[in-house]
Design a protein around this motif. Structure first.
Motif, PDB file in Angstrom:
ATOM      1  N   ASP A 197       0.834  -1.212   0.000  1.00 11.59           N
ATOM      2  CA  ASP A 197       0.000   0.000   0.000  1.00 11.59           C
ATOM      3  C   ASP A 197       0.859   1.248   0.000  1.00 11.59           C
ATOM      4  N   ILE A 198       2.106   1.096   0.430  1.00 14.78           N
ATOM      5  CA  ILE A 198       2.959   2.274   0.575  1.00 14.78           C
ATOM      6  C   ILE A 198       3.602   2.625  -0.766  1.00 14.78           C
ATOM      7  N   ILE A 199       3.370   3.852  -1.175  1.00  9.64           N
ATOM      8  CA  ILE A 199       3.934   4.327  -2.442  1.00  9.64           C
ATOM      9  C   ILE A 199       5.221   5.080  -2.144  1.00  9.64           C
ATOM     10  N   ASN A 201       8.672   6.248  -0.774  1.00  7.69           N
ATOM     11  CA  ASN A 201       9.243   6.033   0.563  1.00  7.69           C
ATOM     12  C   ASN A 201      10.146   4.814   0.661  1.00  7.69           C
ATOM     13  N   PRO A 223       6.832  15.068   8.917  1.00  7.08           N
ATOM     14  CA  PRO A 223       5.663  15.937   8.990  1.00  7.08           C
ATOM     15  C   PRO A 223       4.360  15.125   8.944  1.00  7.08           C
ATOM     16  N   PRO A 224       3.248  15.748   9.338  1.00  5.82           N
ATOM     17  CA  PRO A 224       1.965  15.044   9.308  1.00  5.82           C
ATOM     18  C   PRO A 224       1.671  14.531   7.899  1.00  5.82           C
ATOM     19  N   GLY A 225       1.118  13.348   7.826  1.00  7.11           N
ATOM     20  CA  GLY A 225       0.710  12.809   6.530  1.00  7.11           C
ATOM     21  C   GLY A 225       1.846  12.181   5.740  1.00  7.11           C
ATOM     22  N   ALA A 226       3.030  12.078   6.356  1.00  6.03           N
ATOM     23  CA  ALA A 226       4.155  11.488   5.627  1.00  6.03           C
ATOM     24  C   ALA A 226       4.044   9.971   5.571  1.00  6.03           C
ATOM     25  N   GLY A 227       3.149   9.420   6.360  1.00  8.50           N
ATOM     26  CA  GLY A 227       2.960   7.967   6.315  1.00  8.50           C
ATOM     27  C   GLY A 227       3.661   7.230   7.439  1.00  8.50           C
ATOM     28  N   LYS A 228       3.922   7.926   8.556  1.00 11.25           N
ATOM     29  CA  LYS A 228       4.613   7.268   9.678  1.00 11.25           C
ATOM     30  C   LYS A 228       3.741   6.194  10.301  1.00 11.25           C
ATOM     31  N   THR A 229       2.489   6.548  10.571  1.00  9.32           N
ATOM     32  CA  THR A 229       1.576   5.587  11.169  1.00  9.32           C
ATOM     33  C   THR A 229       1.380   4.408  10.222  1.00  9.32           C
ATOM     34  N   MET A 230       1.268   4.728   8.954  1.00  6.71           N
ATOM     35  CA  MET A 230       1.080   3.709   7.938  1.00  6.71           C
ATOM     36  C   MET A 230       2.235   2.689   7.961  1.00  6.71           C
ATOM     37  N   ASP A 307       2.656   6.483  18.837  1.00  8.31           N
ATOM     38  CA  ASP A 307       2.476   7.530  17.837  1.00  8.31           C
ATOM     39  C   ASP A 307       2.489   8.863  18.575  1.00  8.31           C
ATOM     40  N   GLU A 308       2.994   9.893  17.940  1.00  5.14           N
ATOM     41  CA  GLU A 308       3.131  11.218  18.578  1.00  5.14           C
ATOM     42  C   GLU A 308       3.895  11.058  19.893  1.00  5.14           C
ATOM     43  N   ASN A 351       6.333  14.158  15.054  1.00  3.52           N
ATOM     44  CA  ASN A 351       6.484  15.277  14.132  1.00  3.52           C
ATOM     45  C   ASN A 351       7.754  16.011  14.533  1.00  3.52           C
ATOM     46  N   ILE A 396       5.509  12.144   0.286  1.00  3.05           N
ATOM     47  CA  ILE A 396       5.810  11.810  -1.101  1.00  3.05           C
ATOM     48  C   ILE A 396       5.296  12.918  -2.012  1.00  3.05           C
TER      49      ILE A 396
HETATM   50  N1  ATP Z   1       3.845   6.770   0.931  1.00  5.63           N
HETATM   51  C1  ATP Z   1       2.517   6.715   0.983  1.00  5.63           C
HETATM   52  N2  ATP Z   1       1.856   5.852   0.177  1.00  5.63           N
HETATM   53  C2  ATP Z   1       0.522   5.779   0.208  1.00  5.63           C
HETATM   54  N3  ATP Z   1      -0.258   6.515   0.993  1.00  5.63           N
HETATM   55  C3  ATP Z   1       0.313   7.390   1.812  1.00  5.63           C
HETATM   56  C4  ATP Z   1       1.741   7.537   1.848  1.00  5.63           C
HETATM   57  N4  ATP Z   1       2.035   8.478   2.749  1.00  5.63           N
HETATM   58  C5  ATP Z   1       0.859   8.889   3.254  1.00  5.63           C
HETATM   59  N5  ATP Z   1      -0.175   8.236   2.713  1.00  5.63           N
HETATM   60  C6  ATP Z   1      -1.610   8.441   3.003  1.00  5.63           C
HETATM   61  O1  ATP Z   1      -1.710   9.484   3.929  1.00  5.63           O
HETATM   62  C7  ATP Z   1      -2.436   9.104   5.057  1.00  5.63           C
HETATM   63  C8  ATP Z   1      -1.795   9.658   6.299  1.00  5.63           C
HETATM   64  O2  ATP Z   1      -0.634   8.936   6.594  1.00  5.63           O
HETATM   65  P1  ATP Z   1      -0.222   8.617   8.088  1.00  5.63           P
HETATM   66  O3  ATP Z   1      -1.400   8.649   8.973  1.00  5.63           O
HETATM   67  O4  ATP Z   1       0.586   7.406   8.085  1.00  5.63           O
HETATM   68  O5  ATP Z   1       0.677   9.891   8.351  1.00  5.63           O
HETATM   69  P2  ATP Z   1       1.506  10.261   9.620  1.00  5.63           P
HETATM   70  O6  ATP Z   1       2.890  10.502   9.165  1.00  5.63           O
HETATM   71  O7  ATP Z   1       1.300   9.257  10.676  1.00  5.63           O
HETATM   72  O8  ATP Z   1       0.873  11.641  10.017  1.00  5.63           O
HETATM   73  P3  ATP Z   1       0.657  12.304  11.482  1.00  5.63           P
HETATM   74  O9  ATP Z   1       1.956  12.934  11.845  1.00  5.63           O
HETATM   75  O10 ATP Z   1      -0.397  13.313  11.241  1.00  5.63           O
HETATM   76  O11 ATP Z   1       0.246  11.225  12.393  1.00  5.63           O
HETATM   77  C9  ATP Z   1      -2.465   7.603   5.064  1.00  5.63           C
HETATM   78  O12 ATP Z   1      -3.687   7.118   5.520  1.00  5.63           O
HETATM   79  C10 ATP Z   1      -2.247   7.243   3.621  1.00  5.63           C
HETATM   80  O13 ATP Z   1      -3.473   7.018   2.995  1.00  5.63           O
END
Ligand code: ATP
Ligand code: MG
Length: 511
Positions: A197-199, A201, A223-230, A307-308, A351, A396
């Motif tokens: 699922d991870i694109i 990275n 940063p937020p949304g970078a996919g760390k939790t993923m 997380d966090e 973050n 990404i």
């Molecule tokens: N490399 C990736 N490939 C595919 N989807 C991604 C990727 N990075 C982020 N996403 C999408 O962005 C969403 C947010 O990612 P995620 O929750 O892992 O971010 P985070 O780094 O944990 O952010 P936060 O700091 O806000 O917790 C995911 O649900 C996913 O759908």
């Protein structure tokens, strides 16, 4: 009047001890006393057991009943002694076969209607009974599956006190009751999460493979949304299946935590992701009365994901240092110490600053520099010192996304088999040492004669050490990671390239 006797199990952490339950009936004024260090919940057993017996149709004698739980010095908690107490009393009055009652270990809580309620900790309790030589264990129907996971004991599941009394030869008329059951376990967390699922990275995907293969703890900064939790939630998926001992340990902890265990042992590593408002007791374990395992113990043989991480209370993060050091969690009480296993793989995510944007492309951080510094400083040095992989995760870009479609992406099954072979290579190499994973190898061994690498290989990190860009501890961590890279590649020993990649995996915070 003869005594009625039977046994039950008292749990302290995951260790269970046989408790002898004796009942005496004397011709004094009617009454019921319970002695032998019972806690409050156990003290209530008196009223519960009496009501259950009356309502189920096996009335107690209207005389003085004394029940003793021994050894008296052993702390006893919870409501799992009800069944043993009730049957010991019926045996003392010869309403059931006393020898039969004495030869069986009884576990279970009674409801006022006389039905048996499933209790937590059945698996470790049954295991303790079996190890102490018991041949038959009687448990509530709702726990029978779980108890039957212990080999070598006969498990009898009963739905009510009446059914138990009849099993022990009591002459009562059977009354069928609806047994109280437990919820079936849900599939393991993250079952449907795939690495593919991870694109993009690529660095991060490589990092979690290394983490899985070497058992390295990991810190993800981005940063937020970078996919760390993923990323973090996909780590358990690429870990190998649990071996028999680990499976039993994981299921025992689940059982004690009151989570459903089901009819088979857990075979996949658990994932625990407590929220950052969690208290120290909920992470390491605690509670009044029965000491319950916390998230760290439930993550044993699996992944503990914070997380966090900087948002967690300092006390919580510091409490993790003991298990990280020793793989063991100890909870001290005035009269006892409970131990839980705590060999988890730690993944921290953070973050880079309170607003999260520091260092991210196309966005601006609004935090004051001092706030930024204080934020990450909340993760204490001693904690970060134990974390081999420290990686920056970037968002990404749209270009990566476009390109990603053309590239073959690693999926969980393929990566897991790579991890399994890398771990086998490690185990073979470390055969003579007490370590099984690269993350457990101590520094001196890494630099010792068995593992020595030529100066041409280590030139990059030797130089970093010389310039002060790397501490001695950091140097060892890079070596550890390099060995994992070598094991993943099926190489005899790390090359300069492996060291270079290892050096990259710990660049997140300092150099
Ligand atoms: N490399 C990736 N490939 C595919 N989807 C991604 C990727 N990075 C982020 N996403 C999408 O962005 C969403 C947010 O990612 P995620 O929750 O892992 O971010 P985070 O780094 O944990 O952010 P936060 O700091 O806000 O917790 C995911 O649900 C996913 O759908
Ligand atoms: Mg997140």
């Amino acid at each position: 009047m003869p005594l009625g006797r039977t046994s039950a199990v008292a749990l302290l952490g995951l260790t269970g001890e046989i408790v002898e339950v004796e009942a005496d009936i004397s011709s004094n004024l009617p009454g019921f006393v319970l002695i032998g260090l019972p806690d409050a919940a156990l003290g209530e057993a008196r009223d519960r057991v009496r009501a259950a017996a009356t309502n189920t149709g096996c009335e107690f004698p209207a005389r003085k009943v004394t029940v003793n739980l021994s050894p008296a010095a052993l702390p006893k908690h919870g409501s799992g002694f009800d069944l043993a107490i009730a049957l010991a009393i019926l045996a003392a009055d010869r309403l059931v076969n006393a020898d039969s009652v004495a030869s069986v270990v009884h576990l279970g809580e009674l409801g006022l209607d006389g039905r048996l309620r499933p209790i937590s900790g059945i698996l470790p309790s049954t295991l303790a009974a079996a190890r102490a030589g018991a041949t038959t264990v009687m448990v509530p129907t709702g726990n029978a599956d779980e108890a039957a996971l212990v080999p070598g004991v006969r498990v009898v599941g009963v739905a009510s006190l009446l059914e138990a009394a009849i099993w022990h030869g009591g002459e009562y008329t059977p009354v069928p009751v609806e047994p109280i059951l437990r919820a079936a376990p849900m599939g393991a967390a993250g079952d449907n999460l795939d690495l593919s699922d991870i694109i993009g990275n690529d660095d991060a995907i490589e990092a979690i493979q290394v983490a899985a293969a070497g058992g390295h703890h990991m810190f993800l900064l981005g940063p937020p949304g970078a996919g760390k939790t993923m990323l973090a939630t996909r780590l358990p998926g690429i870990l190998p299946d649990l071996d028999a001992d680990a499976a039993l340990e994981v299921s025992c902890v689940r059982s004690l935590a009151g989570l459903p265990v089901g009819a088979s042992l857990a075979t996949r590593p658990p994932l625990e992701a407590p929220h950052h408002t969690a208290t120290a007791a909920s992470i390491v374990g605690g509670g009044s009365g029965v000491i319950r395992p916390g998230a760290a113990a439930r993550a044993n043989h699996g992944v503990l994901f914070l997380d966090e991480a900087p948002e967690f209370q300092r006390a919580v993060l510091d409490a993790l240092r003991q298990p990280l050091e020793s793989g063991l969690i100890s909870i001290h009480r005035a009269n006892s110490v409970a131990h839980f296993p705590g060999r988890f793989q730690l993944v921290l995510a953070a973050n880079p600053c309170p607003c999260g944007q520091y260092g991210a492309r196309d966005s601006e951080c609004v935090c004051a520099p001092s706030a930024r510094r204080r934020y990450l400083a909340r993760l204490s040095g001693p904690l970060l010192d134990r974390i081999d992989i420290q990686l920056r995760v970037a968002r990404i870009t749209s270009a990566t996304m476009r390109m990603a479609d053309e590239k073959q992406r690693a999926d969980t099954t393929t990566v897991r088999s790579r991890v399994v072979s890398a771990r086998a290579a490690t185990a073979e190499r470390l055969g003579a040492t007490p370590c099984a994973l690269n993350s457990q190898v101590p520094g001196p061994w890494l630099r010792g004669p068995h593992a020595r690498l030529g100066p041409s290989t280590t030139v990059s990190i030797d130089r970093a050490l010389e310039r002060g860009g790397l501490t001695m501890r950091g140097y060892d961590r890079v070596l550890r990671l390099a060995w994992t890279f070598a094991d993943l590649d099926g190489a005899q020993r790390p090359t300069a390239d492996h060291l270079g990649r290892a050096l990259y995996l710990r660049k997140a915070i300092s150099s």
